[in-house]
Design a protein around this motif. Structure first.
Motif, PDB file in Angstrom:
ATOM      1  N   PRO A 158       4.432   4.761  10.057  1.00 11.07           N
ATOM      2  CA  PRO A 158       5.323   5.640   9.293  1.00 11.07           C
ATOM      3  C   PRO A 158       4.801   5.829   7.874  1.00 11.07           C
ATOM      4  CG  PRO A 158       6.308   3.471   9.550  1.00 11.07           C
ATOM      5  CD  PRO A 158       5.064   3.476  10.380  1.00 11.07           C
ATOM      6  N   VAL A 159       4.996   7.043   7.354  1.00 13.80           N
ATOM      7  CA  VAL A 159       4.579   7.374   5.999  1.00 13.80           C
ATOM      8  C   VAL A 159       5.828   7.730   5.200  1.00 13.80           C
ATOM      9  CG1 VAL A 159       3.143   8.862   4.555  1.00 13.80           C
ATOM     10  CG2 VAL A 159       2.359   8.232   6.856  1.00 13.80           C
ATOM     11  N   PHE A 160       6.097   6.964   4.133  1.00 13.12           N
ATOM     12  CA  PHE A 160       7.253   7.153   3.265  1.00 13.12           C
ATOM     13  C   PHE A 160       6.788   7.920   2.037  1.00 13.12           C
ATOM     14  CE2 PHE A 160       8.179   3.689   6.009  1.00 13.12           C
ATOM     15  CZ  PHE A 160       9.552   3.626   6.146  1.00 13.12           C
ATOM     16  N   ILE A 161       7.337   9.118   1.837  1.00 12.61           N
ATOM     17  CA  ILE A 161       6.874  10.007   0.762  1.00 12.61           C
ATOM     18  C   ILE A 161       7.987  10.188  -0.261  1.00 12.61           C
ATOM     19  CG2 ILE A 161       5.877  12.261   0.237  1.00 12.61           C
ATOM     20  CD1 ILE A 161       5.261  12.415   3.320  1.00 12.61           C
ATOM     21  N   ARG A 162       7.628   9.986  -1.530  1.00 13.41           N
ATOM     22  CA  ARG A 162       8.583  10.110  -2.642  1.00 13.41           C
ATOM     23  C   ARG A 162       7.962  10.921  -3.772  1.00 13.41           C
ATOM     24  NH1 ARG A 162       8.037   5.059  -0.910  1.00 13.41           N
ATOM     25  NH2 ARG A 162       9.849   3.957  -0.137  1.00 13.41           N
ATOM     26  N   ARG A 163       8.794  11.395  -4.655  1.00 19.96           N
ATOM     27  CA  ARG A 163       8.316  12.003  -5.893  1.00 19.96           C
ATOM     28  C   ARG A 163       7.858  10.873  -6.804  1.00 19.96           C
ATOM     29  NH1 ARG A 163      12.237  15.704  -9.389  1.00 19.96           N
ATOM     30  NH2 ARG A 163      12.157  16.852  -7.453  1.00 19.96           N
ATOM     31  N   GLY A 164       6.768  11.105  -7.522  1.00 16.42           N
ATOM     32  CA  GLY A 164       6.268  10.094  -8.449  1.00 16.42           C
ATOM     33  C   GLY A 164       5.698  10.719  -9.703  1.00 16.42           C
ATOM     34  N   ASP A 165       5.289   9.864 -10.645  1.00 13.57           N
ATOM     35  CA  ASP A 165       4.680  10.337 -11.894  1.00 13.57           C
ATOM     36  C   ASP A 165       3.233  10.780 -11.683  1.00 13.57           C
ATOM     37  OD1 ASP A 165       7.024   9.803 -13.284  1.00 13.57           O
ATOM     38  OD2 ASP A 165       6.399   7.758 -13.759  1.00 13.57           O
ATOM     39  N   THR A 166       2.571  10.183 -10.688  1.00 17.42           N
ATOM     40  CA  THR A 166       1.197  10.525 -10.340  1.00 17.42           C
ATOM     41  C   THR A 166       1.063  10.506  -8.822  1.00 17.42           C
ATOM     42  OG1 THR A 166       0.472   8.217 -10.386  1.00 17.42           O
ATOM     43  CG2 THR A 166       0.244   9.457 -12.443  1.00 17.42           C
ATOM     44  N   ASP A 167       0.013  11.139  -8.323  1.00 20.77           N
ATOM     45  CA  ASP A 167      -0.286  11.070  -6.891  1.00 20.77           C
ATOM     46  C   ASP A 167      -0.948   9.725  -6.621  1.00 20.77           C
ATOM     47  OD1 ASP A 167       0.590  13.671  -6.760  1.00 20.77           O
ATOM     48  OD2 ASP A 167      -1.298  14.508  -6.025  1.00 20.77           O
ATOM     49  N   ARG A 168      -0.346   8.942  -5.725  1.00 18.65           N
ATOM     50  CA  ARG A 168      -0.927   7.653  -5.354  1.00 18.65           C
ATOM     51  C   ARG A 168      -0.363   7.229  -4.004  1.00 18.65           C
ATOM     52  NH1 ARG A 168       2.253   3.004  -6.811  1.00 18.65           N
ATOM     53  NH2 ARG A 168       4.214   3.630  -7.765  1.00 18.65           N
ATOM     54  N   ALA A 169      -1.031   6.271  -3.371  1.00 23.04           N
ATOM     55  CA  ALA A 169      -0.567   5.796  -2.068  1.00 23.04           C
ATOM     56  C   ALA A 169      -0.916   4.324  -1.901  1.00 23.04           C
ATOM     57  CB  ALA A 169      -1.200   6.617  -0.945  1.00 23.04           C
ATOM     58  N   ARG A 170      -0.132   3.647  -1.099  1.00 22.61           N
ATOM     59  CA  ARG A 170      -0.349   2.227  -0.788  1.00 22.61           C
ATOM     60  C   ARG A 170      -0.195   2.030   0.717  1.00 22.61           C
ATOM     61  NH1 ARG A 170       2.451  -1.279  -4.667  1.00 22.61           N
ATOM     62  NH2 ARG A 170       0.459  -1.054  -5.697  1.00 22.61           N
ATOM     63  N   VAL A 171      -1.155   1.329   1.294  1.00 19.47           N
ATOM     64  CA  VAL A 171      -1.140   1.002   2.715  1.00 19.47           C
ATOM     65  C   VAL A 171      -0.697  -0.444   2.857  1.00 19.47           C
ATOM     66  CG1 VAL A 171      -2.502   0.820   4.828  1.00 19.47           C
ATOM     67  CG2 VAL A 171      -3.089   2.556   3.118  1.00 19.47           C
ATOM     68  N   HIS A 172       0.330  -0.678   3.659  1.00 21.35           N
ATOM     69  CA  HIS A 172       0.800  -2.035   3.953  1.00 21.35           C
ATOM     70  C   HIS A 172       0.246  -2.415   5.322  1.00 21.35           C
ATOM     71  CE1 HIS A 172       3.596  -1.946   0.552  1.00 21.35           C
ATOM     72  NE2 HIS A 172       3.745  -0.667   0.885  1.00 21.35           N
ATOM     73  N   LEU A 173      -0.571  -3.450   5.347  1.00 17.85           N
ATOM     74  CA  LEU A 173      -1.248  -3.856   6.572  1.00 17.85           C
ATOM     75  C   LEU A 173      -0.416  -4.839   7.373  1.00 17.85           C
ATOM     76  CD1 LEU A 173      -4.751  -4.255   4.911  1.00 17.85           C
ATOM     77  CD2 LEU A 173      -3.912  -2.308   6.250  1.00 17.85           C
ATOM     78  N   GLN A 174      -0.771  -4.995   8.645  1.00 16.37           N
ATOM     79  CA  GLN A 174      -0.039  -5.882   9.553  1.00 16.37           C
ATOM     80  C   GLN A 174      -0.049  -7.335   9.080  1.00 16.37           C
ATOM     81  OE1 GLN A 174       1.826  -4.953  12.098  1.00 16.37           O
ATOM     82  NE2 GLN A 174       1.210  -2.821  12.198  1.00 16.37           N
ATOM     83  N   ASP A 175      -1.094  -7.743   8.354  1.00 14.88           N
ATOM     84  CA  ASP A 175      -1.190  -9.139   7.915  1.00 14.88           C
ATOM     85  C   ASP A 175      -0.401  -9.417   6.634  1.00 14.88           C
ATOM     86  OD1 ASP A 175      -2.712  -8.019   5.896  1.00 14.88           O
ATOM     87  OD2 ASP A 175      -4.586  -9.029   6.453  1.00 14.88           O
ATOM     88  N   GLY A 176       0.348  -8.424   6.133  1.00 11.95           N
ATOM     89  CA  GLY A 176       1.176  -8.617   4.949  1.00 11.95           C
ATOM     90  C   GLY A 176       0.499  -8.220   3.639  1.00 11.95           C
ATOM     91  N   THR A 177      -0.790  -7.909   3.672  1.00 10.39           N
ATOM     92  CA  THR A 177      -1.477  -7.470   2.463  1.00 10.39           C
ATOM     93  C   THR A 177      -1.323  -5.958   2.316  1.00 10.39           C
ATOM     94  OG1 THR A 177      -3.588  -7.169   3.609  1.00 10.39           O
ATOM     95  CG2 THR A 177      -3.170  -9.344   2.627  1.00 10.39           C
ATOM     96  N   SER A 178      -1.688  -5.448   1.156  1.00 14.75           N
ATOM     97  CA  SER A 178      -1.645  -4.003   0.944  1.00 14.75           C
ATOM     98  C   SER A 178      -2.847  -3.577   0.121  1.00 14.75           C
ATOM     99  CB  SER A 178      -0.339  -3.593   0.259  1.00 14.75           C
ATOM    100  OG  SER A 178      -0.222  -4.196  -0.999  1.00 14.75           O
TER     101      SER A 178
END
Length: 159
Positions: A71-91
Motif C-alpha cells: 500500500p502507498v499512503f499519499i499526503r500533502r507535504g512541504d516537499t516531495d519525498r517518500a519512505r519505504v517501510h520494509l518487512q524487517d521493520g527498517t525504512s
C-alpha cells in the motif's frame, strides 16, 4: 483547509468523471480532523491510474499485471519525498518519483519476476508538495483485492 467530507465528495466526483466504475472508496476517520480515503478494488481496476489522474501526475505504477504489492499512503507535504517501510521493520528514504515508487511498491522485480511476500515493502509513505489532497487527509493506493491471499488480506486490513 477543506473539510474531510468535502474532500471525499470531490474525490468521488473526480472518480466518476474519469469513468472509474470499479472504484470503491472506503473512508476511515481516525479523529475529527483526519480522513483516510482508501482506493480499493480488484487488480487492474484502475486504482493507481485514478490516483495519478487526481494528482495530475504519473506517480504510481500502472499495468494490466498485478502491479501493486504494497500500500502507498499519499499526503500533502512541504516537499516531495517518500519512505519505504520494509518487512524487517527498517525504512529507507527514496525520491518521490514514479520510477522509485515502482521499484519499491511493485510485486515484480526489475527482471519481471514476482517477488516473494517477504521481499515486498510493508508500505510506502509519500508526501507531495502542492498535491490536491486536503490537509489532514491521506489517499491510500492498495494492492488488488483479488490478488493472492496475503496481498488481499493486506488490502482488506487497510480498508
Amino acid at each position: 483547509p477543506q473539510e474531510p467530507e468535502a474532500a471525499l465528495a470531490k474525490a468521488i466526483a473526480a472518480a466518476e468523471a474519469v469513468g472509474a466504475a470499479n472504484f470503491v472508496a472506503a473512508v476511515r476517520r481516525r479523529s475529527d480532523s483526519e480522513c483516510q480515503v482508501v482506493f480499493s478494488g480488484h487488480f487492474s481496476a484502475g486504482k493507481s491510474s485514478l490516483i495519478n489522474a487526481l494528482l495530475r501526475r504519473d506517480l504510481l505504477p500502472t499495468s494490466d499485471l498485478r502491479e501493486s504489492g504494497a500500500p502507498v499512503f499519499i499526503r500533502r507535504g512541504d516537499t516531495d519525498r517518500a519512505r519505504v517501510h520494509l518487512q524487517d521493520g527498517t525504512s529507507i528514504d527514496i525520491a518521490a518519483r514514479a520510477d522509485e515508487i515502482a521499484a519499491h511498491s511493485s510485486r515484480l522485480d526489475s527482471d519481471g519476476r514476482t517477488r516473494a511476500p517477504h521481499e515486498l515493502a510493508q508500505r510506502l509513505d509519500v508526501w507531495l508538495r502542492g498535491a490536491p489532497i486536503p490537509q489532514n487527509s491521506t489517499w491510500v493506493d492498495t494492492p488488488g483485492m483479488n490478488d493472492d491471499e496475503t496481498i488481499g488480506d493486506s488490502a482488506l486490513a487497510i480498508a
